[in-house]
Design a protein around this motif. Structure first.
Motif, PDB file in Angstrom:
ATOM      1  N   ARG A 116      36.223  28.962  47.292  1.00  0.00           N
ATOM      2  CA  ARG A 116      37.671  28.870  47.508  1.00  0.00           C
ATOM      3  C   ARG A 116      38.275  27.829  46.558  1.00  0.00           C
ATOM      4  O   ARG A 116      39.266  28.088  45.888  1.00  0.00           O
ATOM      5  CB  ARG A 116      37.992  28.507  48.964  1.00  0.00           C
ATOM      6  N   ALA A 142      38.386  29.276  43.098  1.00  0.00           N
ATOM      7  CA  ALA A 142      39.358  30.366  42.925  1.00  0.00           C
ATOM      8  C   ALA A 142      40.786  29.820  42.888  1.00  0.00           C
ATOM      9  O   ALA A 142      41.625  30.312  42.138  1.00  0.00           O
ATOM     10  CB  ALA A 142      39.209  31.387  44.051  1.00  0.00           C
ATOM     11  N   VAL A 143      41.045  28.809  43.695  1.00  0.00           N
ATOM     12  CA  VAL A 143      42.391  28.221  43.704  1.00  0.00           C
ATOM     13  C   VAL A 143      42.656  27.544  42.359  1.00  0.00           C
ATOM     14  O   VAL A 143      43.735  27.658  41.784  1.00  0.00           O
ATOM     15  CB  VAL A 143      42.543  27.217  44.875  1.00  0.00           C
ATOM     16  N   VAL A 193      43.419  30.220  39.688  1.00  0.00           N
ATOM     17  CA  VAL A 193      44.737  30.853  39.725  1.00  0.00           C
ATOM     18  C   VAL A 193      45.835  29.818  39.471  1.00  0.00           C
ATOM     19  O   VAL A 193      46.970  30.159  39.119  1.00  0.00           O
ATOM     20  CB  VAL A 193      44.957  31.601  41.059  1.00  0.00           C
ATOM     21  N   HIS A 221      49.248  28.894  43.677  1.00  0.00           N
ATOM     22  CA  HIS A 221      48.660  28.999  45.009  1.00  0.00           C
ATOM     23  C   HIS A 221      49.601  28.378  46.048  1.00  0.00           C
ATOM     24  O   HIS A 221      49.833  28.939  47.120  1.00  0.00           O
ATOM     25  CB  HIS A 221      47.305  28.294  45.012  1.00  0.00           C
ATOM     26  N   GLU A 252      47.642  37.958  47.814  1.00  0.00           N
ATOM     27  CA  GLU A 252      47.124  36.920  46.916  1.00  0.00           C
ATOM     28  C   GLU A 252      46.211  35.953  47.679  1.00  0.00           C
ATOM     29  O   GLU A 252      45.203  35.502  47.158  1.00  0.00           O
ATOM     30  CB  GLU A 252      48.282  36.108  46.313  1.00  0.00           C
ATOM     31  N   SER A 269      41.957  36.811  50.559  1.00  0.00           N
ATOM     32  CA  SER A 269      40.554  36.783  50.144  1.00  0.00           C
ATOM     33  C   SER A 269      40.216  35.509  49.374  1.00  0.00           C
ATOM     34  O   SER A 269      39.092  35.009  49.452  1.00  0.00           O
ATOM     35  CB  SER A 269      40.235  37.994  49.272  1.00  0.00           C
ATOM     36  N   ARG A 270      41.199  35.012  48.660  1.00  0.00           N
ATOM     37  CA  ARG A 270      40.965  33.755  47.935  1.00  0.00           C
ATOM     38  C   ARG A 270      40.634  32.650  48.933  1.00  0.00           C
ATOM     39  O   ARG A 270      39.727  31.851  48.714  1.00  0.00           O
ATOM     40  CB  ARG A 270      42.220  33.406  47.127  1.00  0.00           C
ATOM     41  N   SER A 271      41.343  32.619  50.049  1.00  0.00           N
ATOM     42  CA  SER A 271      41.101  31.576  51.052  1.00  0.00           C
ATOM     43  C   SER A 271      39.804  31.825  51.807  1.00  0.00           C
ATOM     44  O   SER A 271      39.123  30.897  52.217  1.00  0.00           O
ATOM     45  CB  SER A 271      42.255  31.520  52.051  1.00  0.00           C
ATOM     46  N   GLY A 320      37.003  33.200  48.262  1.00  0.00           N
ATOM     47  CA  GLY A 320      37.180  32.857  46.863  1.00  0.00           C
ATOM     48  C   GLY A 320      37.348  34.060  45.956  1.00  0.00           C
ATOM     49  O   GLY A 320      37.258  33.948  44.742  1.00  0.00           O
ATOM     50  N   GLN A 321      37.607  35.238  46.535  1.00  0.00           N
ATOM     51  CA  GLN A 321      37.859  36.430  45.708  1.00  0.00           C
ATOM     52  C   GLN A 321      39.356  36.489  45.386  1.00  0.00           C
ATOM     53  O   GLN A 321      40.185  36.169  46.230  1.00  0.00           O
ATOM     54  CB  GLN A 321      37.507  37.711  46.484  1.00  0.00           C
ATOM     55  N   ASP A 322      39.704  36.945  44.177  1.00  0.00           N
ATOM     56  CA  ASP A 322      41.114  37.082  43.832  1.00  0.00           C
ATOM     57  C   ASP A 322      41.774  38.170  44.655  1.00  0.00           C
ATOM     58  O   ASP A 322      42.956  38.129  44.955  1.00  0.00           O
ATOM     59  CB  ASP A 322      41.272  37.412  42.343  1.00  0.00           C
TER      60      ASP A 322
END
Ligand code: SF4
Lengths: 737, 170
Positions: free
Chosen positions: A34, A37-38, A41, A46, A255, A258-260, A263-265
């Motif tokens: 996570r 990924a944050v 982006v 975010h 958005e 999944s990122r949270s 960690g997927q976009d």
């Protein structure tokens, strides 16, 4: 926990041993991914998404009755049915009827926490139906007859080897299932047939779009797609809080979710379905007929919207935010205690992790929340992780307050005489009073030091403390100083004739009575940097009572602190705090405890001591008046609440500027967390969490000076490494030269 | 709405370990033929002037053919360049089944249908919703799970995805 189990030292120890390794590995992986990924982006983008998502949720919950109405109209116009169920039983009954109407023998399900909450499987099975969980994690849990240990990864407490053993015993396959690939292939085959045979497919819904009557589903495996399209009858079950106005509002959530979570976009599959869908019905009985068996069946769609306490939560000013939750699990992954012990300890009937307190209190009641609520130490690391900016620690505090009052209706947390051990009434409220009123303990302890220290450390006194107060005898107690920081400061003459800035140094309870040396160092450092420093006569910030769920006491303290400090602010003083947990009160929790104007004044004018030193140096103060680092090694652990405020970088920056070589820890919390690590039943957990930090510094501790910003962190590091941990400001002390 | 680039789309796909091929419109049928591993099933493409009727795939398959198929071929009316995402639409041609059952999913996207990023894709989705096209699966890479103790590709959905980009705008 499916059945309520007393969370005592034994149970925690058992879980640490049996599930701790897998939980640690998996939650930390999610957590790291996570963060990455944050970063990828962009923090700014975010943050914009979080702000938007929160606004959308707040608005949707506000307008919920209207949105339920619109959803009903849209779904019905599309040819589906909406059922708003008052409670779990009501919803289960409806689902049973739907299944009965199509003469179903079996039902397949994709992952849905809401149906877990309803105990849907048990209800349908009692009706004679076969029910299959098709998400592999849920399938594992179903076969093992266990409860999910994590909102997103229900089986993440299980190792591959355990799953192999479980499946081989249960299914007796021809070939050994000794790899993740073989297990997955087996489950795909097995569940694939179940799905093809089922008459009813049940899915959850991560979001419901009112305007079009659509549902959005977030999945990686593809099972939700199958459950929604293969059986002719599709029932989507969602809490009423899942409704947002339309597709236009979905974007920030797409958005964030999944990122949270992982960690997927974007998830593998983001399904936007407006059922009944145009995908043809498929008929496996006409297996050789073209066009998917050329079925003449109509697709049938039902949306079940579950209340089950949610409408009441909506009316509750403190629990309402829980309804914004999109169930990403980030609050669990970012929680140091959760990382060690997992959702079988840190969870209720259905939900796990920090936000579980809000869900379980609202759905099941405070009794269930009480079973695990103490595991939230208020470290606040989940606050920045939450994609909808829920103040999760506050919800935990409020529920703790309610639990206190419920357990002991006479519990009036303002009564300091509650401290006097009342032999008739041992148990938690008494200990909460002890820690909550630590300021009084410290005042008396200091006035009678060193005698108080000597008495407190005798074996007899420690035994009494353990049995009456539940304070673990393996912990060192703080040693009170006879001369407090305030007394020391009052005895000094003003040092700076023509100050650049004027500082009111906040004498928090620990710095004043216990760790006076770090306060003295702070005074000398600030003076060396041309500040006039006063140490005002001001009481505790309310952090201690707040952490025990004693909100009324905390509020009273906050008011007193504001009354004492704001006149300094009016006179042009900056408030500087040494202890991050108290600074976090000024900058975070006081928003809930003080009138808005007072909170904003204090929030805008208070600083952490190294943050302040950084500002002074940036604005031209001479670093040469402070001792140089000369390349010496430092191992630095920032405080959890300090990190949540975004202030950890200043300490490292100042130390580096002075020439130190700084190694920074990256654990979420030290595990001590104020009073938490002192409590007997949590001692093992506290040590387990602390060991991760100790491991990071292990090799470095011999060559590096260990520094930590928080008192609790210092105590934890003292007990795990060597008793020589300092506050970073002590390294800057001109007296060290 | 701006058009995303084929290059970026292909880069995103390769990050997902998903192969892709960019072809001229008249190469489509032969490319599909090269990429399918038989037996193959398909859903006729949702594009005027582009068809897989002449490719070695069974359209409108029976349930048994669908289950036996190794490859499924379908079209996507949108791709997201920054993510490598395609859209599986719930159509009467059965795209959803074709894209779910077989191990290998071959997806056809037109270059002119590429959107730059998720935000752009949402612009497209909003417009589609206005037009009453309201059921899509935004699919990114193969299906996967970590639930069995390690990351595995190919769970209930395809194990492998191959994207054909038709250069229709050159
Ligand atoms: S409270 Fe926030 S972080 Fe926790 S599961 Fe819900 S949305 Fe995610």
């Amino acid at each position: 926990m499916s059945e309520s189990q007393q969370l005592d030292a034994d149970r925690i120890r058992t879980l640490l041993e049996s599930e701790g390794d897998e939980i640690k590995e998996n939650t930390r992986l999610f957590n790291t991914e996570r963060y990455d990924a944050v970063k990828a982006v962009g923090e700014g983008a975010h943050e914009d998404n979080r702000t938007q998502a929160r606004e959308i949720k707040a608005d949707a919950i506000e307008r919920l009755p209207e949105l339920i109405d619109r959803t009903r109209k849209a779904v019905e116009a599309n040819g589906g049915t909406v059922y708003v169920a008052d409670d779990a039983e009501d919803a289960n009954q409806y689902l049973a009827e739907v299944a009965d109407n199509v003469d179903a023998d079996s039902v397949v399900k994709s992952k849905s926490m809401t149906t877990e909450e309803m105990d849907l499987n048990e209800a349908l099975e009692a009706d004679g139906l076969d029910v299959w969980e098709t998400d592999l994690g849920e399938f594992v849990i179903q076969v093992a007859e266990e409860a999910p240990s994590h909102i997103v990864g229900p089986s993440l407490h299980k190792s591959r080897e355990e799953i192999t053993k479980l499946f081989e015993e249960e299914f007796d396959p021809d070939e050994s299932l000794d790899s993740a690939e073989k297990l997955t292939a087996f489950a795909r085959e097995y569940l694939g047939e179940c799905i093809d045979d089922a008459e009813v497919g049940v899915t959850g819904a991560n979001f419901v779009l009112a305007e079009s009557g659509s549902i959005a589903l977030v999945t990686n495996e593809g099972n939700a797609r199958k459950c929604a399209s293969i059986p002719d009858t599709h029932v989507a079950v969602a809490g009423i809080e899942k409704i947002i106005p339309s597709i236009a509002e979905l974007e920030p959530f797409a958005e964030l979710i999944s990122r949270s979570a992982t960690g997927q976009d974007i998830p593998q599959y983001l399904s936007l379905l407006t059922p009944p869908v145009d995908t043809p019905a498929i008929d496996f009985d006409s297996r050789d007929e073209s066009y998917f068996g050329n079925s003449d069946a109509d697709r049938d769609f039902h949306l079940v919207l579950l209340d089950n306490g949610r409408r009441e939560m909506r009316e509750d000013d403190d629990l309402r935010e829980t309804l914004y939750c999109i169930r990403c699990g980030a609050c669990a992954n970012s929680c140091a205690n959760f990382q060690s012990v997992g959702g079988h300890a840190f969870g209720g009937e259905t939900y796990t992790g920090g936000i579980a307190t809000g869900w379980e209190a609202g759905i099941e009641g405070n009794d269930v929340a009480a079973e695990f609520n103490d595991l939230c130490t208020g470290c606040s690391r989940c606050v920045n992780a939450c994609p909808v900016k829920i103040d999760i620690p506050w919800i935990n505090t409020v529920v703790r307050d309610r639990i206190n009052r419920g357990k002991d209706p006479g519990f009036d947390d303002m009564l300091v005489d509650g401290l006097v051990p009342d032999k008739e009434e041992p148990g938690t409220p008494l200990r909460k009073r002890f820690f909550g009123n630590f300021e009084t303990v410290a005042r008396i302890g200091s006035a009678t030091a060193p005698l108080s220290n000597a008495v407190a450390s005798t074996g007899l006194a420690r035994k009494a403390m353990e049995s009456v107060l539940g304070i673990d005898a393996r912990r060192d107690l703080p040693e009170f100083r006879r001369t407090t920081l305030r007394e020391w400061a009052a005895s000094r003459e003003p040092r700076v004739a023509d100050p650049e800035r004027r500082v009111a140094l906040y004498p928090d309870v620990y710095t004043n009575y216990v760790r006076a040396e770090r306060g003295k160092a702070a005074v000398r450092v600030l003076e060396a940097l041309d500040c006039e420093v006063v140490v005002p006569d001001v009481g505790g910030s309310g952090r201690a009572p707040l952490s025990q769920g004693m909100i009324a006491t905390a509020e009273k303290k906050a008011k007193t602190v504001a009354e004492s400090l704001l006149p300094y602010v009016e006179d042009g003083y900056d408030v500087v705090a040494v202890e991050p947990s108290d600074l976090a009160m000024f900058r975070r929790e006081y928003e809930k405890l003080l009138p808005e104007a007072a909170y904003e004044r204090l929030d805008g004018n208070s600083y952490e001591v190294l943050e302040y030193a950084y500002g002074l140096l940036e604005n031209g103060a001479d670093p040469d008046v402070l001792p140089a680092g000369d390349g010496d090694g430092i191992a630095y652990h920032s405080h959890c609440q300090q990190r949540t405020l975004g202030l950890e970088g200043y300490t490292a920056a100042v130390l580096e500027r002075l020439g130190y070589d700084v190694l920074t820890s990256n654990v979420e919390c030290c595990g001590m967390a104020g009073s938490f690590g002192y409590k007997s039943e949590y001692y093992d957990l506290s040590i387990d969490v602390g060991e991760t930090l100790a491991d990071q510094f292990e090799g470095a501790a011999d060559e590096r000076t260990v520094v930590a910003s928080g008192t609790s962190c210092m105590e934890q590091l003292d007990s795990l490494l060597s008793p020589e941990t300092h506050h970073p400001v002590e390294l800057l002390d001109p007296e060290r030269r | 709405m701006s058009t995303g680039s084929v290059e970026q789309f292909q880069q995103s796909l390769s990050r997902l370990n998903t192969a892709s091929t960019a072809v001229a419109p008249d190469e489509l049928v032969s490319t599909v033929a090269d990429l399918v591993e038989p037996p193959a099933v398909g859903a006729e493409l949702p594009f005027d002037g582009l068809s897989i009727a002449d490719a070695p795939v069974t359209l409108d398959p029976s349930p048994s053919r669908l289950r036996e198929a190794v490859t499924g071929v379908s079209g996507s009316r949108m791709g997201i360049a920054s993510l490598g995402t395609v859209a599986v639409e719930s159509r009467a041609e059965g795209d959803e089944f074709i894209a779910l059952y077989p191990e290998r999913h071959v997806v056809v996207v037109r270059a002119s249908d590429l959107r730059t990023d998720l935000s752009d894709a949402f612009g497209w989705l909003r417009a589609e919703f206005e037009e009453d096209c309201q059921s899509f699966i935004l699919a990114t890479g193969p299906s996967s799970t970590g639930d069995m103790g390690a990351l595995v590709q190919g769970v209930h959905g395809p194990k492998e995805v191959h994207v054909i980009i038709v250069r229709d705008n050159e």
